[in-house]
Design a protein around this motif. Structure first.
Motif, PDB file in Angstrom:
ATOM      1  N   LEU A 153       0.834  -1.203   0.000  1.00  0.00           N
ATOM      2  CA  LEU A 153       0.000   0.000   0.000  1.00  0.00           C
ATOM      3  C   LEU A 153       0.870   1.255   0.000  1.00  0.00           C
ATOM      4  O   LEU A 153       0.660   2.179  -0.773  1.00  0.00           O
ATOM      5  N   GLY A 154       1.858   1.280   0.853  1.00  0.00           N
ATOM      6  CA  GLY A 154       2.713   2.464   0.931  1.00  0.00           C
ATOM      7  C   GLY A 154       3.658   2.566  -0.262  1.00  0.00           C
ATOM      8  O   GLY A 154       3.914   3.651  -0.761  1.00  0.00           O
ATOM      9  N   GLY A 155       4.160   1.448  -0.709  1.00  0.00           N
ATOM     10  CA  GLY A 155       5.078   1.441  -1.853  1.00  0.00           C
ATOM     11  C   GLY A 155       6.371   0.722  -1.528  1.00  0.00           C
ATOM     12  O   GLY A 155       7.163   1.208  -0.728  1.00  0.00           O
ATOM     13  N   VAL A 156       6.580  -0.440  -2.158  1.00  0.00           N
ATOM     14  CA  VAL A 156       7.717  -1.282  -1.782  1.00  0.00           C
ATOM     15  C   VAL A 156       9.056  -0.727  -2.255  1.00  0.00           C
ATOM     16  O   VAL A 156      10.098  -1.162  -1.792  1.00  0.00           O
ATOM     17  N   ARG A 157       9.023   0.207  -3.186  1.00  0.00           N
ATOM     18  CA  ARG A 157      10.298   0.705  -3.695  1.00  0.00           C
ATOM     19  C   ARG A 157      10.814   1.883  -2.884  1.00  0.00           C
ATOM     20  O   ARG A 157      11.847   2.462  -3.211  1.00  0.00           O
ATOM     21  N   ALA A 203       4.622   5.851  -4.756  1.00  0.00           N
ATOM     22  CA  ALA A 203       4.950   5.875  -6.186  1.00  0.00           C
ATOM     23  C   ALA A 203       4.027   6.839  -6.916  1.00  0.00           C
ATOM     24  O   ALA A 203       4.420   7.538  -7.854  1.00  0.00           O
ATOM     25  N   ARG A 204       2.745   6.897  -6.463  1.00  0.00           N
ATOM     26  CA  ARG A 204       1.799   7.841  -7.046  1.00  0.00           C
ATOM     27  C   ARG A 204       2.259   9.280  -6.804  1.00  0.00           C
ATOM     28  O   ARG A 204       2.229  10.125  -7.685  1.00  0.00           O
ATOM     29  N   LEU A 205       2.671   9.508  -5.552  1.00  0.00           N
ATOM     30  CA  LEU A 205       3.011  10.882  -5.164  1.00  0.00           C
ATOM     31  C   LEU A 205       4.302  11.346  -5.828  1.00  0.00           C
ATOM     32  O   LEU A 205       4.421  12.495  -6.231  1.00  0.00           O
ATOM     33  N   THR A 206       5.280  10.445  -5.906  1.00  0.00           N
ATOM     34  CA  THR A 206       6.597  10.865  -6.388  1.00  0.00           C
ATOM     35  C   THR A 206       6.819  10.403  -7.819  1.00  0.00           C
ATOM     36  O   THR A 206       7.937  10.207  -8.229  1.00  0.00           O
ATOM     37  N   ARG A 207       5.710  10.204  -8.528  1.00  0.00           N
ATOM     38  CA  ARG A 207       5.839   9.667  -9.883  1.00  0.00           C
ATOM     39  C   ARG A 207       6.912  10.410 -10.661  1.00  0.00           C
ATOM     40  O   ARG A 207       6.895  11.618 -10.801  1.00  0.00           O
TER      41      ARG A 207
END
Ligand code: ADP
Ligand code: MG
Lengths: 243, 329
Positions: B250-254, B304-308
């Motif tokens: 959910l938060g982003g694995v990368r 990932a959405r936020l820092t696309r």
């Protein structure tokens, strides 16, 4: 000195004998060509030599060391690098990160070093410059054109400092000017002491670049020799050139 | 941008440290400690999942083993709690290395299944071995801080979990900047290709697997000391394992802070529903459902959405001539 030698390598997929008792020997320091019709077992041969698939029978020796059934990373550490027919890079890593994946046997301690370890990054930039893609180091590999990805793949292989490099169709799917460039690079890298085994369908390239050519048909070598001789061999003309 | 990327984490860290003093009651301190515990575990899970792409649903095995290991060392051998915590975590890590050698041979869905099998097996063992573990009735662990009342204990453990979270974040950050980390990411992208470049993928994966078990085991040990009562069904439950996966995805694995962000959302939500609905099977079902939704619609997570990144199709869209010029000096 002998670079790579195989003895009776055999691999069958179901009923298909993809590689059928291949015994070949490559001399150090040459650009060797490996040609043959589609499905004649060239890629499978590469896969066996590099440990990616297991042969049913036969042996692989590199510089007189038996490397049969070694895991692929150990084959790489022994000094054999390869590229893939359909070029393979790490799409979501940057170009520079792609370059820093390779691990040399002698430098395991490098692993604890930072990604921005100066020496390694310098080495990476050196190869990127030679490929002419140094300006792309921060781009993700998936954003590169196919030709650029092929250059990156070769550059990343060179980071492992191989003495023998297997290229699977380096000219496949790239434009003519880039083909010339890749051919030039192979010649330069060879002049610096690296041995090559090149699978290629582009006859002009093979005949112009290679010192020695091996011809596969149905999983086994049917002829080998200098390009000028192989080109005139009637078995080759029949099997490969379809004359 | 740089101010944001440096400043926001610092601000959040300050907020986290002040949190127990800002909230009006001890229940919220307890909920905060639980959230931070999950954040540390999810961050630890992400050492394996985020870098290599190996999704383990069985990490609660390490949580449970860490908890029982610590609990048993304290109750049976009278070992000081810090020693018990560390020894138990080291043992669990060694165990994880052994399991890892077998487990990481299989990829993708098969690995997920193997990881589930692991935690189910642990659960059976602990329930069956009554003499040692207290069986399904559980194990009672004395509080390491008998002088403190319940609320104060929550405060202490809030900070202990916060320290664990900081440690897990630090290790993830360090690995992400190392060549070892580049190798792990290469495994995620194309494992066979990484092998062909000389990466000993097996050793890399086992190392990541063990490292990611380590902090989960520490969290389990702290949990045992904190709660003082271990229920094998809970500590070895698939739910805890799924929480780590859900939070991370959910938060982003990368992203370093992806699992932390996921934990800040999922843990309070889970706690809320626990109060609203009581302890039911709905939790696992809901967690699974949300997990499916995330995988389907937001596989790269919120960060990932936020820092696309600004994608680089500028490189793609060139004409063949331009490409040529790029590669010809
Ligand atoms: N993984 C595989 N499974 C089954 N058959 C395969 C596999 N790889 C190759 N083959 C078969 O083996 C033969 C040789 O293939 P390949 O080595 O790719 O030839 P080449 O590279 O010379 O075109 C072909 O008949 C191909 O279909
Ligand atoms: Mg092929």
């Amino acid at each position: 000195m002998t670079s790579l030698r195989t003895e009776g390598l055999t691999k069958a997929f179901g009923g298909v004998r993809a590689v059928d008792g291949v015994t070949v020997e490559l001399r150090d320091g040459l650009i060797n060509g490996l040609i043959g019709p589609n499905g004649s077992g060239k890629t499978t041969f590469f896969n066996i030599v590099t440990g990616m698939i297991r042969a049913d029978a036969g042996r692989v020796l590199y510089r007189d060391r038996d490397i049969t059934r070694h895991a692929p990373h150990r084959v790489a550490h022994a000094g054999i690098g390869r590229t893939f027919q359909l070029c393979r890079v790490f799409p979501r890593l940057t170009v520079l990160e792609n370059m820093l994946v390779a691990v040399r046997r002698t430098r395991l301690r490098e692993l604890l070093a930072g990604l921005r370890d100066k020496g390694e990054v310098e080495r990476a930039r050196h190869w990127l410059r030679r490929m002419g893609i140094e300006h792309l180091e921060d781009a993700e590999a998936r954003d590169l054109s196919y030709g650029q990805q092929k250059l990156l793949e070769l550059a990343a292989v060179l980071m492992a400092e191989p003495d023998l490099i297997l290229l699977d169709e380096p000219a496949g799917g790239v434009n003519p000017a880039l083909i010339d460039r890749i051919a030039g690079l192979v010649r330069d890298l060879n002049a610096e002491g690296r041995t090559f085994l090149v699978v290629e369908h582009n006859m002009e390239l093979v005949m112009g670049m290679c010192d020695h050519v091996i011809v596969f048909d149905r999983g086994a070598p049917i002829a080998e020799g200098p390009p000028s001789v192989v080109r005139e061999d009637p078995r080759v003309l029949e099997a490969y050139l379809g004359v | 941008m740089r101010i944001a990327s440096r400043g926001i984490p610092l601000l959040l860290a300050a907020l986290a440290i002040a949190y127990p003093w800002l909230v009006p009651n001890y229940y919220l301190v307890y909920a905060g400690a639980l959230t931070v515990m999950y954040a540390a575990m999810a961050t630890s899970w992400n050492l394996l999942g985020g870098f290599t792409g190996y999704v383990s649903l069985g990490h609660s095995a390490f949580f449970g083993l860490g908890a029982y290991g610590t609990g048993l060392l304290v109750t049976r051998l009278d070992v000081p709690w810090v020693v018990a915590l560390v020894v138990s975590a080291v043992l669990v890590t060694a165990f994880a290395a052994g399991v890892g050698v077998a487990a990481v041979r299989v990829r993708g869905a098969s690995f997920v299944i193997v990881s589930i099998a692991l935690v189910s097996m642990m659960n059976l063992v602990v329930q069956g071995w009554r003499s040692l573990t207290g069986g399904s009735t559980g194990l009672q662990v004395p509080s390491p801080f008998p002088g403190l009342h319940r609320g104060q204990t929550h405060m202490v453990f809030f900070y202990l979990f916060l320290a664990l979270l900081a440690l897990a974040l630090l290790v993830w950050w360090y690995v992400s900047r190392s060549r070892f980390g580049a190798g792990l990411r290469a495994i995620r992208e194309d494992e066979d290709k990484a092998e062909s470049l000389g990466v000993p993928t097996g050793a890399y994966k086992v190392t990541a697997f063990s490292l990611s078990a380590l902090f989960v085991a520490l969290a389990g040990g702290l949990y045992a000391l904190w709660f003082g009562s271990l229920d094998p069904i809970f500590v070895f439950s698939i739910l805890i394992g799924s929480y780590m996966v859900l939070m991370s995805l959910l938060g982003g694995v990368r992203h370093l802070f992806g699992p932390l962000l996921g934990a800040l959302i999922v843990a309070p939500a889970g706690e809320y529903f626990l109060i609203a609905l009581g302890e039911t099977q709905i939790h696992l079902t809901a967690t699974g459902l949300v997990l499916v939704l995330v995988v389907l619609f937001m596989p790269d997570g919120i960060l990932a959405r936020l820092t696309r990144r600004r994608a680089g199709p500028s490189i793609h869209d060139q004409s063949a001539d331009q490409r040529l010029q790029e590669v010809t000096p």
